[in-house]
Each structure stands twice: as structure tokens, then as C-alpha cells.
Design a protein around this motif. Structure first.
Motif, PDB file in Angstrom:
ATOM      1  N   ASP A  84      -7.297 -13.797  17.893  1.00  0.00           N
ATOM      2  CA  ASP A  84      -7.651 -15.201  18.121  1.00  0.00           C
ATOM      3  C   ASP A  84      -9.158 -15.337  17.961  1.00  0.00           C
ATOM      4  O   ASP A  84      -9.924 -15.053  18.884  1.00  0.00           O
ATOM      5  N   VAL A  85      -9.595 -15.792  16.794  1.00  0.00           N
ATOM      6  CA  VAL A  85     -11.025 -15.823  16.502  1.00  0.00           C
ATOM      7  C   VAL A  85     -11.779 -16.804  17.402  1.00  0.00           C
ATOM      8  O   VAL A  85     -12.990 -16.632  17.634  1.00  0.00           O
ATOM      9  N   ALA A  86     -11.078 -17.815  17.912  1.00  0.00           N
ATOM     10  CA  ALA A  86     -11.745 -18.794  18.779  1.00  0.00           C
ATOM     11  C   ALA A  86     -12.295 -18.150  20.047  1.00  0.00           C
ATOM     12  O   ALA A  86     -13.267 -18.651  20.628  1.00  0.00           O
ATOM     13  N   LYS A  87     -11.705 -17.044  20.475  1.00  0.00           N
ATOM     14  CA  LYS A  87     -12.139 -16.374  21.693  1.00  0.00           C
ATOM     15  C   LYS A  87     -13.273 -15.380  21.444  1.00  0.00           C
ATOM     16  O   LYS A  87     -13.752 -14.731  22.380  1.00  0.00           O
ATOM     17  N   LEU A  88     -13.699 -15.267  20.194  1.00  0.00           N
ATOM     18  CA  LEU A  88     -14.689 -14.256  19.848  1.00  0.00           C
ATOM     19  C   LEU A  88     -16.106 -14.813  19.652  1.00  0.00           C
ATOM     20  O   LEU A  88     -17.028 -14.065  19.371  1.00  0.00           O
ATOM     21  N   ILE A  89     -16.260 -16.118  19.808  1.00  0.00           N
ATOM     22  CA  ILE A  89     -17.558 -16.751  19.601  1.00  0.00           C
ATOM     23  C   ILE A  89     -18.114 -17.217  20.941  1.00  0.00           C
ATOM     24  O   ILE A  89     -17.538 -18.104  21.590  1.00  0.00           O
ATOM     25  N   ALA A  90     -19.209 -16.609  21.380  1.00  0.00           N
ATOM     26  CA  ALA A  90     -19.825 -16.986  22.647  1.00  0.00           C
ATOM     27  C   ALA A  90     -20.416 -18.385  22.547  1.00  0.00           C
ATOM     28  O   ALA A  90     -21.034 -18.735  21.535  1.00  0.00           O
ATOM     29  N   TYR A 127     -11.697 -16.355   7.484  1.00  0.00           N
ATOM     30  CA  TYR A 127     -11.751 -15.793   6.122  1.00  0.00           C
ATOM     31  C   TYR A 127     -11.659 -14.274   6.177  1.00  0.00           C
ATOM     32  O   TYR A 127     -10.919 -13.648   5.421  1.00  0.00           O
ATOM     33  N   TRP A 128     -12.412 -13.678   7.100  1.00  0.00           N
ATOM     34  CA  TRP A 128     -12.444 -12.219   7.199  1.00  0.00           C
ATOM     35  C   TRP A 128     -11.136 -11.641   7.724  1.00  0.00           C
ATOM     36  O   TRP A 128     -10.677 -10.602   7.230  1.00  0.00           O
ATOM     37  N   THR A 129     -10.510 -12.304   8.695  1.00  0.00           N
ATOM     38  CA  THR A 129      -9.236 -11.777   9.180  1.00  0.00           C
ATOM     39  C   THR A 129      -8.179 -11.831   8.077  1.00  0.00           C
ATOM     40  O   THR A 129      -7.369 -10.915   7.941  1.00  0.00           O
ATOM     41  N   GLY A 130      -8.213 -12.897   7.251  1.00  0.00           N
ATOM     42  CA  GLY A 130      -7.274 -12.996   6.134  1.00  0.00           C
ATOM     43  C   GLY A 130      -7.471 -11.885   5.129  1.00  0.00           C
ATOM     44  O   GLY A 130      -6.504 -11.256   4.665  1.00  0.00           O
TER      45      GLY A 130
END
Length: 315
Positions: free
Chosen positions: A308-314, A292-295
Motif C-alpha cells: 500500500d504505497v499510500a502508507k509509505l509517504i510521511a 509506477y515502480w511497484t508495477g
């Protein structure tokens, strides 16, 4: 079979090892956590006061940071180990090359929250989005949550936000800037917003926040990827503490304790503390929320790369 000398050596080594502190005890690092003066950090405050950090052997020092936009730089310099930037500040830092990840989330957007909005200077004549054109408006962090969402509201209302002059101003400065006429309005939040209106220095021109979709992160808890890689158990324990804290917050019987925890860290007087709205807690961050935020930020030309937001969540 072991000979006598080998057996004695093994027993001596075992005794020496037993006398030392465990590796886990030695390797648990101190966490300096950076927060700003908003209730979206309530789950962290509660975790500190209710003992959820100590329960997991975490040594967490809470440090006040005046401007949210400075938190990524403090993480990069190791002044902070974990900090709470807004999602837009976090994503801009990543877009700019900082290798940060998220260990947990803070508060969530809600249609019921009217604790922040556009506060205009008394006599300014600002009543709606069109009146903001050509005006000087203070925001508590350029590129931070309130700045980005306010620009989204202007755009949604048919106003070119590039025709509005934005200046960075920390929350505690808002009332004085309005009184002195340095700005025409501020995008502010409680308790500062209530103090401004009660003093007569300004009035709420719009609770624009109610246009936002629900259940998106307002604050995210970030750390350097390198730090998380070296301390995965500590990062998970921090997140687990906030999950327990969120469960505590959601029980109405704990409301007084939650407010007391907030008051301790953002210095609210009792009369303000009793009325302030508290964002729903959201300790777990999802790819959908970051998407949502990147959009939103791409619409405002705030990102230069495809993140790539998937790589940003530990994990």
C-alpha cells in the motif's frame, strides 16, 4: 488568590524553566544522511552548501555509501537516519519487512537525460539488447534503479533478461572491470560513463534511459517509520529544505553553484563537472510515482506482497 508562598514558588519555577534550553532545541536530532555518487542527490548537496538545513536548525552529516542496495540495512541499524535508496531498493526493503517511510524525493527521470546507459567493453561486439544474451553485465546494485530499468528495457525489446548474467559492481569499479575483461558491459552513469568512454575502455551501446516515462523518482529519501514518528518536525524540515533547494536549482543563474555543490560531494574534476547532466529535482513523492515502480517490479517478480504505497509517504 495565590498566597505569598505559592506565588514565590511559581516565580522560582518559572525562572528555572527559562534558564533551560528549549525542548525543541534539545530534541532536534543529528541526521546522518547516506548518498551514492550520482547527481540525483543534487538537491541534498545544495541544501547543505546553501545553508537550507542550517536555516531550519538541522544538523545534517552527509555520508558516502558505495552501494545503493546497502542503504536500507544502514537505516535499520541506525547507522543512517535518512538515506537515498533507489525506489526499487526501498520497495524491496519494505516488501522484506523493514518498516521504512519516505520523507522526500531526489531526482526525476527525464527524456532529456542521457547521463546513464549501457556501456560495453571495447571489442565486445555489443550493439543492442539482443547482444546482451549470455553476457556478464555489471550493475551498481542488484535490484536498484539501473538494474531494474535496464531489465525493463530488455523486456520491452523482446529480450528475456533472465538470460543475462548480472553481477553487482560499484560505480568506481566499472572502468577496471571492463579493462580486465571481468564483465562484458556495465550499466553505468556519469561521471563514470564519460570517463570509461574517454579512456577507450568501453563505448556507449545504448542510452536506454530515454525509453523511461518522465517525472518518476530516481532516488527517494527514506527513514525508519519509528524515527519519523519520534521526530516529525525534523522530517518535515528536511523535506522543506529540499523544496527550497529545488527552487534554487531551477534558476539558470545558479547553475555554477549547483555544479560546485555536486563536485564537492562526488569528487568531480572541473572538466567533468562542467558537462555532467543533472536530473530534475523532485522533493515531493507521490503515490502515482511509487505506483509506477511497484508495477514495474511486479512485472519482474521482485515483490512478494501487495504494498500500500499510500502508507509509505510521511506527511
Amino acid at each position: 488568590m495565590m498566597n505569598r508562598r505559592t506565588l514565590l514558588s511559581a516565580l522560582a519555577a518559572a525562572s528555572a524553566t527559562a534558564a533551560l534550553p528549549s525542548h525543541a532545541q534539545q530534541s532536534t536530532p543529528k541526521i546522518v544522511f547516506g548518498y551514492t555518487a550520482v547527481t540525483d542527490f543534487a538537491s541534498v548537496f545544495v541544501a547543505a552548501e546553501e545553508g537550507y538545513f542550517k536555516k531550519r536548525n538541522l544538523d545534517v552529516e552527509l555520508k558516502f555509501i558505495p552501494l545503493n542496495s546497502t542503504i536500507p540495512a544502514a537505516l535499520q541499524s541506525d547507522s543512517l537516519q535518512i538515506g537515498g535508496p533507489t525506489p526499487s531498493v526501498f520497495l524491496q526493503a519494505v516488501d522484506g519487512g523493514l518498516d521504512l517511510v519516505l520523507v522526500a524525493g531526489g531526482g526525476l527521470t527525464s527524456k532529456t537525460i542521457t547521463g546513464f546507459g549501457l556501456v560495453a567493453r571495447a571489442g565486445s561486439g555489443i550493439k543492442g539488447p539482443q547482444d546482451c544474451i549470455g553476457k556478464k553485465i555489471g550493475v551498481p546494485g542488484l535490484g536498484a534503479f539501473l538494474h531494474v530499468t535496464f531489465r525493463a528495457w530488455l523486456k520491452d525489446s523482446g529480450v528475456d533478461y533472465r538470460k543475462v548474467n548480472f553481477v553487482e559492481a560499484a560505480f568506481p569499479q566499472h572502468a577496471d572491470l571492463l579493462r580486465g575483461g571481468s564483465v562484458d558491459a556495465v550499466v553505468s552513469a556519469d561521471p563514470f560513463m564519460s570517463r570509461i568512454t574517454e579512456s577507450g575502455a568501453g563505448y556507449v551501446a545504448s542510452y536506454y534511459s530515454t525509453f523511461l516515462p518522465e517525472n518518476n523518482q530516481t532516488i527517494v529519501h527514506a527513514a525508519k517509520r519509528e524515527w519519523v514518528a519520534k521526530n516529525p518536525a525534523t522530517a518535515r524540515a528536511f523535506r522543506e529544505s529540499l523544496v527550497e533547494s529545488a527552487a534554487f536549482m531551477q534558476q539558470p543563474k545558479n547553475d555554477a553553484k549547483v555544479r560546485a555543490s555536486i563536485g564537492k560531494y562526488i569528487k568531480l574534476p572541473p572538466e567533468v563537472l562542467a558537462k555532467v547532466q543533472i536530473s530534475p529535482p523532485g522533493p515531493m513523492v507521490s503515490e502515482k510515482q511509487l505506483g509506477y515502480w511497484t508495477g514495474l517490479m511486479k512485472e519482474q517478480d521482485m515483490l512478494k506482497t501487495n504494498i500500500d504505497v499510500a502508507k509509505l509517504i510521511a506527511k
